[in-house]
Design a protein around this motif. Structure first.
Motif, short mmCIF file in Angstrom:
data_model
loop_
_atom_site.label_atom_id
_atom_site.label_comp_id
_atom_site.label_asym_id
_atom_site.label_seq_id
_atom_site.Cartn_x
_atom_site.Cartn_y
_atom_site.Cartn_z
N ILE A 41 34.89 -37.07 22.87
CA ILE A 41 35.03 -35.77 22.47
C ILE A 41 33.56 -35.31 21.80
N PRO A 42 33.16 -34.38 22.16
CA PRO A 42 31.75 -33.75 21.81
C PRO A 42 31.56 -33.62 20.28
N GLU A 43 32.56 -33.10 19.68
CA GLU A 43 32.48 -33.19 18.07
C GLU A 43 32.49 -34.33 17.32
N LEU A 44 32.98 -35.43 18.24
CA LEU A 44 32.76 -36.73 17.46
C LEU A 44 32.03 -37.64 18.54
N ALA A 45 31.18 -37.28 19.08
CA ALA A 45 30.25 -38.05 19.98
C ALA A 45 29.81 -39.22 19.33
N GLU A 46 29.12 -39.58 18.19
CA GLU A 46 28.69 -40.76 17.54
C GLU A 46 29.91 -41.38 17.19
N ARG A 47 31.06 -41.26 17.41
CA ARG A 47 32.24 -41.93 17.13
C ARG A 47 33.02 -42.15 18.27
N ALA A 64 33.20 -50.94 19.62
CA ALA A 64 33.99 -50.27 18.94
C ALA A 64 34.27 -50.58 17.56
N ALA A 65 34.75 -51.85 17.40
CA ALA A 65 35.07 -52.28 16.23
C ALA A 65 33.96 -52.60 15.16
N ARG A 66 32.65 -53.00 15.87
CA ARG A 66 31.62 -53.14 14.83
C ARG A 66 31.29 -51.68 14.29
N LEU A 67 31.53 -50.88 15.23
CA LEU A 67 30.92 -49.60 14.75
C LEU A 67 32.07 -48.94 13.59
N ALA A 68 33.27 -48.94 13.91
CA ALA A 68 34.16 -48.51 13.06
C ALA A 68 34.00 -49.29 11.41
N GLU A 127 23.98 -45.52 19.74
CA GLU A 127 23.08 -45.18 21.02
C GLU A 127 24.19 -45.07 22.28
N SER A 128 24.25 -46.13 22.74
CA SER A 128 24.77 -46.32 24.22
C SER A 128 26.45 -46.24 24.03
N ALA A 129 26.85 -45.19 23.65
CA ALA A 129 28.42 -44.83 23.43
C ALA A 129 29.02 -44.76 24.72
N ILE A 130 28.23 -44.31 25.86
CA ILE A 130 28.86 -44.05 27.14
C ILE A 130 28.50 -45.21 27.99
N PHE A 131 29.31 -46.29 28.17
CA PHE A 131 29.12 -47.45 29.02
C PHE A 131 29.15 -47.14 30.57
N ALA A 132 28.37 -47.96 31.24
CA ALA A 132 28.06 -47.78 32.75
C ALA A 132 29.14 -49.12 33.48
N PRO A 133 30.06 -48.32 34.33
CA PRO A 133 31.05 -49.30 35.00
C PRO A 133 29.85 -49.82 36.19
N THR A 134 30.39 -51.18 36.67
CA THR A 134 29.44 -51.85 37.51
C THR A 134 30.33 -52.40 38.93
N LEU A 135 29.67 -52.54 40.11
CA LEU A 135 30.64 -52.90 41.01
C LEU A 135 30.81 -54.49 41.04
N VAL A 136 32.20 -54.68 41.39
CA VAL A 136 32.37 -56.22 41.68
C VAL A 136 32.83 -56.24 43.14
N HIS A 137 31.76 -57.21 43.97
CA HIS A 137 32.19 -57.47 45.05
C HIS A 137 33.09 -58.46 45.44
N ARG A 138 34.12 -58.44 46.12
CA ARG A 138 34.99 -59.30 46.70
C ARG A 138 35.35 -59.14 48.11
N ASN A 139 36.65 -59.47 48.29
CA ASN A 139 36.86 -59.38 49.84
C ASN A 139 37.65 -58.24 50.41
N SER A 140 37.65 -57.12 49.82
CA SER A 140 38.49 -55.98 50.23
C SER A 140 37.75 -54.85 50.91
N VAL A 141 36.42 -55.08 50.98
CA VAL A 141 35.51 -54.08 51.37
C VAL A 141 34.86 -54.68 52.77
N ALA A 142 35.00 -54.12 53.94
CA ALA A 142 33.74 -54.53 55.02
C ALA A 142 33.39 -53.48 55.67
#
Lengths: 335, 335
Positions: free
Chosen positions: A148-154, A299-303, A315-330
DNA sequence: CTGTTAGCGCATTCAG
DNA sequence: CTGAATGCGCTAACAG
């Protein structure tokens, strides 16, 4: 139940002295420490948490709101917060929202009424305004999995757009061009953001597909089955699928299996969340990792920091997802 | 934070009147109800739960101790208790024991200090004696997933012996005679009871097998992998496997797969618990259903009844596990 | 119908 | 080092 007075009487001292030994105050003689300790165990004394909280204006409690503790995603979240609490000599109070606005509101109010020092809130049912209202009321409140923009840092959130983009692009890199999307019917930002990410990846790679490549369902196994069945019915000839989450992917997988469509040989599929089931599904699911544990810890530490009015620069409030390679893609051989 | 006094002042009434409208006492005039309601919202008043609990000697809280909320087994347990609590206008306070005696003790003491009316305790780390001590202290305490003779009518447990017996017999009925057992290293009754059940089924069907058919591991995926690998190493030629739980079965399955041993064509395997993953594993796991939700519901109701000193006759304290037929068991052609 | 008052169990001044 | 006294916020008599 014995009170501090009873202990004082038995120990032959005043309540003040009892209080001192309970709280390990340095100004307490060894003799009284012993007398009080003995009296306490004799009476089976248990300090009343409510009375303590009332007088000390402090509950040592972190409140947590989740949608449903029985979902392992939230279980992980709760556990992470509990760890941080533990580390700080605190404990947690959990509220369940069950995806319903009314329940979420009640739960938050319960947490506030219990005077939790800090709050880690996962809410999808309440409006921005209402949440902002609560945040104004409780300094130590932080939102997780919501921005929520108004609460960005939280806010501690995940870049859902990016996650779906990555998943889609991953499929594209494996030669897929006909990529369907199994989306969620829930009216929350996550749902729309992931669709946006999917569309953006397609666009960026000059792939244009009709809307019929997007199918909706409830974000669980059944929803995934239904969506996959609908996709099949349309005979779109899709070779790749981006699912809203692992459960939907699992549902889709079972429909694919029933129809003798091999994964990943004929169709590749990506999940989202990297939840518990992802590694148990067959084939093991390639997916997008949602670092909920790290996020909940943060979040807990911030709270906690916010509650004690330290200057918590998030700072890094928005986390980045990452790829997990397993066996369902070829790689696809179709063109 | 505004108190009841502030509200009284703003509303121009006494604290008693405020208290009355908060608690919806019938003796409160419409005019004062309105004045108070208005004042409350104006001040953002939140009744202090600690103060209420202190004076009313009642917290409306059910305490729950589990090993780890993030485990979906316990998640289900907690949710069931929460539902019952909700139904009774109460809420829950959760403690985590993390399988450690010390933590379990602390958690139970926390629950007691918070004056929970009732307690649903899942403890594997504490001794019978200690638990009996707590039970003496708290009338409304019930144990789930554990049986202590002295506390018989306050225990809700599962017949683990019977569960393992059923699983083993099921395999026998499918023609298997060389049946291995993947057991748990944890020193809890469940572990030994399940082994007993396995052995009894073998005995009752005149099958005699050396001890080497039993292999131990931690009760999780890794433990299952290890145990299965050890079993393979011994070249026992087992065609059936009874696992301690679904996770161990899943681990075993992956080792079997790595060794190109087909399930259920070459080897059949039974899980235990019928947890979330059982239906996602490939092949879908035949297992023993642990009706934790029903048991937790029962435990919560019993705890509530006990706390309010109703005469709670707890008849079916020991629940019976049932078989869940899926795809990991087949008839054997070996003899 | 409403206000006054006395605790609930505890931590904490402030004197001794 | 210790005890007496005060009040945290609220509910429940009790008296009006």
């Amino acid at each position: 139940m014995a009170t501090i007075k009873d202990v004082a009487k038995v120990a032959g001292v005043s309540v003040a002295t009892v209080s001192r030994v309970i709280n390990k105050s340095p100004k307490a003689s060894d003799s009284s420490i012993e007398a009080v300790t003995h009296a306490m165990s004799k009476l089976g004394y248990r300090p009343n948490a409510a009375a303590r909280a009332l007088v000390s204006q402090n509950t040592n409690t972190i409140g947590v709101l989740v949608s449903d503790v029985s979902d392992s995603f939230f279980g992980t979240l709760v556990k992470a917060v509990d760890s941080v609490a533990h580390e700080h000599g605190k404990h947690i109070l959990i509220g369940n929202g069950y995806h319903r606005a009314e329940e979420e509101r009640n739960a938050i109010e319960l947490l506030i009424n219990n005077r939790c020092d800090s709050l880690v809130i996962h809410s999808k049912g309440l409006s921005d305004e209402e949440l902002i209202g609560f945040a104004k009321e409780v300094k130590g409140m932080v939102l997780i999995n919501r921005y929520i923009p108004e609460l960005a840092e939280r806010c501690i959130s995940l870049d859902n757009y990016q996650g779906a983009y990555l998943a889609t692009e991953y499929l594209i890199q494996h030669g897929h061009t006909k990529i369907a999307c199994i989306a969620s019917t829930h009216k929350i930002e996550d749902a729309s953001q992931r669709i946006e990410g999917y569309l953006a990846a397609l666009r960026d790679h000059d792939i244009s597909l009709p809307n019929s490549y997007i199918e909706y369902g409830e974000p669980n196994g059944d929803g995934g089955e239904l969506a996959m069945a609908n996709l099949l019915t349309k005979s779109l000839d899709a070779t790749g699928i981006v699912a809203y989450n692992d459960y939907m992917a699992a549902g889709a997988l079972s429909v694919l299996d029933e129809n003798n469509i091999k994964v990943p040989e004929q169709v590749s599929i990506m999940g989202f969340d990297d939840g518990l089931i992802a590694r148990y599904i067959y084939p093991r699911l390639s997916t997008v990792r949602y670092p909920i544990q790290i996020m909940a810890d943060k979040a807990a530490r911030l709270a906690l920091a916010l509650a004690s009015s330290e200057h918590a620069d998030n700072e890094s409030a928005i986390f980045a997802p990452t790829l997990v390679h397993r066996n369902s893609v070829a790689h696809t051989n179709k063109r």
